[in-house]
Scaffold this motif. Structure first.
Motif, PDB file in Angstrom:
ATOM      1  N   VAL A 244     -60.649 -23.451 -13.398  1.00  0.00           N
ATOM      2  CA  VAL A 244     -60.214 -22.105 -13.761  1.00  0.00           C
ATOM      3  C   VAL A 244     -59.563 -22.140 -15.131  1.00  0.00           C
ATOM      4  O   VAL A 244     -58.730 -22.999 -15.422  1.00  0.00           O
ATOM      5  N   LEU A 245     -59.978 -21.212 -15.985  1.00  0.00           N
ATOM      6  CA  LEU A 245     -59.424 -21.126 -17.333  1.00  0.00           C
ATOM      7  C   LEU A 245     -58.802 -19.749 -17.499  1.00  0.00           C
ATOM      8  O   LEU A 245     -59.427 -18.735 -17.187  1.00  0.00           O
ATOM      9  N   VAL A 246     -57.563 -19.723 -17.938  1.00  0.00           N
ATOM     10  CA  VAL A 246     -56.870 -18.462 -18.168  1.00  0.00           C
ATOM     11  C   VAL A 246     -56.466 -18.441 -19.638  1.00  0.00           C
ATOM     12  O   VAL A 246     -55.835 -19.382 -20.119  1.00  0.00           O
ATOM     13  N   ALA A 247     -56.876 -17.409 -20.366  1.00  0.00           N
ATOM     14  CA  ALA A 247     -56.592 -17.353 -21.803  1.00  0.00           C
ATOM     15  C   ALA A 247     -55.931 -16.039 -22.180  1.00  0.00           C
ATOM     16  O   ALA A 247     -56.342 -14.973 -21.732  1.00  0.00           O
ATOM     17  N   ASP A 248     -54.904 -16.128 -23.020  1.00  0.00           N
ATOM     18  CA  ASP A 248     -54.219 -14.934 -23.517  1.00  0.00           C
ATOM     19  C   ASP A 248     -54.938 -14.428 -24.761  1.00  0.00           C
ATOM     20  O   ASP A 248     -54.968 -15.115 -25.778  1.00  0.00           O
ATOM     21  N   MET A 249     -55.518 -13.258 -24.653  1.00  0.00           N
ATOM     22  CA  MET A 249     -56.193 -12.684 -25.816  1.00  0.00           C
ATOM     23  C   MET A 249     -55.789 -11.217 -25.964  1.00  0.00           C
ATOM     24  O   MET A 249     -56.575 -10.317 -25.679  1.00  0.00           O
ATOM     25  N   PRO A 250     -54.533 -10.983 -26.392  1.00  0.00           N
ATOM     26  CA  PRO A 250     -54.079  -9.597 -26.501  1.00  0.00           C
ATOM     27  C   PRO A 250     -54.921  -8.793 -27.496  1.00  0.00           C
ATOM     28  O   PRO A 250     -55.263  -9.287 -28.561  1.00  0.00           O
ATOM     29  N   GLY A 251     -55.231  -7.563 -27.098  1.00  0.00           N
ATOM     30  CA  GLY A 251     -56.005  -6.682 -27.966  1.00  0.00           C
ATOM     31  C   GLY A 251     -57.503  -6.748 -27.720  1.00  0.00           C
ATOM     32  O   GLY A 251     -58.270  -6.008 -28.327  1.00  0.00           O
ATOM     33  N   VAL A 252     -57.901  -7.661 -26.817  1.00  0.00           N
ATOM     34  CA  VAL A 252     -59.328  -7.799 -26.513  1.00  0.00           C
ATOM     35  C   VAL A 252     -59.605  -7.092 -25.192  1.00  0.00           C
ATOM     36  O   VAL A 252     -58.929  -7.323 -24.201  1.00  0.00           O
ATOM     37  N   SER A 253     -60.598  -6.223 -25.197  1.00  0.00           N
ATOM     38  CA  SER A 253     -60.974  -5.553 -23.951  1.00  0.00           C
ATOM     39  C   SER A 253     -62.138  -6.322 -23.337  1.00  0.00           C
ATOM     40  O   SER A 253     -62.650  -7.267 -23.945  1.00  0.00           O
TER      41      SER A 253
END
Lengths: 132, 145
Positions: free
Chosen positions: A41-50
């Motif tokens: 499982v990969l969790v990535a923070d990408m604020p501003g991406v829909s």
């Protein structure tokens, strides 16, 4: 209940290997990667991406995640800039055999969660130790 | 308040900092990054009628955010929760952090405290504040005498 106070971190820009069509800097998203017996499982923070802005690719054991931000509205004058705004990109070498057809991706509140189910062969099996 | 005593050392410091940033920008062309050292980092922009304060808060739910405005100080408090996975899980990488935050942002212009709106979209908080009539730029008609 979290007890730790969050500290700001400067976003890390990625070195540009290939010239991009879209101008602007590209950043490395902060990620958590964990493994369960069945999947990676990969969790990535990408604020501003829909959801529409996410591109995923898994080729020859290289997992590529890209996030294209929704550009901030035009016609505003910037008064204070503490963080930089830009797209996200990161690549990972995946050691496990992944069942490509069953990859699940969800994007919520600027966080991408990717579930990569392990291929049958890669699921660990408990090895019985028999008493001789 | 009498204008004679309208001295706020914090504001003076911030203004100085901003002027320095602008100077650096003119000299080196790099975007000035103003380091407050407090989470979350914010970008502030304006239009003729509004001031926008934005912060990147991926994974923070609106119910875990508390935004208050007092005079020219915008307070952003909240918590970023990351659900911990079960016992069976083994981590390869752990870069995302959870925790609480509380920050005061001194707004560079006065705002109308009755017209504030905060929205969360794709992990970005946008606080929209209206400028009071007095500070809005006004076009002055030049009449021929």
């Amino acid at each position: 209940m979290a007890t730790k106070e969050l500290k700001p971190k400067a976003k890390e820009a990625i070195p540009v290997k290939v010239e991009r069509v879209r101008p602007g800097r590209v950043f490395l998203p902060a990620v958590d990667i964990y493994e369960t017996p069945q999947s990676l499982v990969l969790v990535a923070d990408m604020p501003g991406v829909s959801g529409e802005g996410v591109t995923l690719d898994l080729k020859e054991n290289v997992l590529t995640i890209s996030g294209r931000i929704t550009p901030p509205p035009e016609g505003e004058t910037l008064l204070v800039q503490e963080y930089e705004v830009g797209d996200f990109h990161r690549e990972f070498q995946v050691g496990e055999l992944i069942d490509q057809d069953k990859i699940e991706a969800t994007m919520k509140d600027g966080v991408l969660t990717l579930i990569l189910p392990k291929a049958e062969k890669a699921i660990p099996r408990r090895i019985e130790v028999k008493a001789a | 308040m009498s204008p004679l005593f309208d001295f706020d050392p914090f504001r003076e410091m911030e203004q100085l900092q901003r002027r320095m940033d602008r100077l650096f920008q003119t000299l080196w062309g790099e975007p000035p990054l103003w380091r407050a050292g407090v989470y979350p980092l914010v970008n502030i922009s304006e239009t003729k009628d509004h001031v926008f304060v934005r912060a990147e808060l991926p994974g923070v739910k609106p119910e875990n955010l508390e935004i208050t405005l007092k005079n020219q100080n915008l307070v952003i408090r909240g918590e970023r929760q990351i659900t911990s996975e079960g016992e069976e899980v083994n981590y390869h990488r752990r870069e995302r952090e959870s925790g609480y935050f509380r920050r005061v942002v001194r707004l560079p212009v006065p705002v109308d405290s009755n017209q504030v709106e905060a929205t969360m979209k794709d992990g970005i908080l946008t606080v929209t504040l209206a400028k009071p009539e007095e500070v809005k730029p006004r076009q002055i008609q030049v009449k021929s005498a």
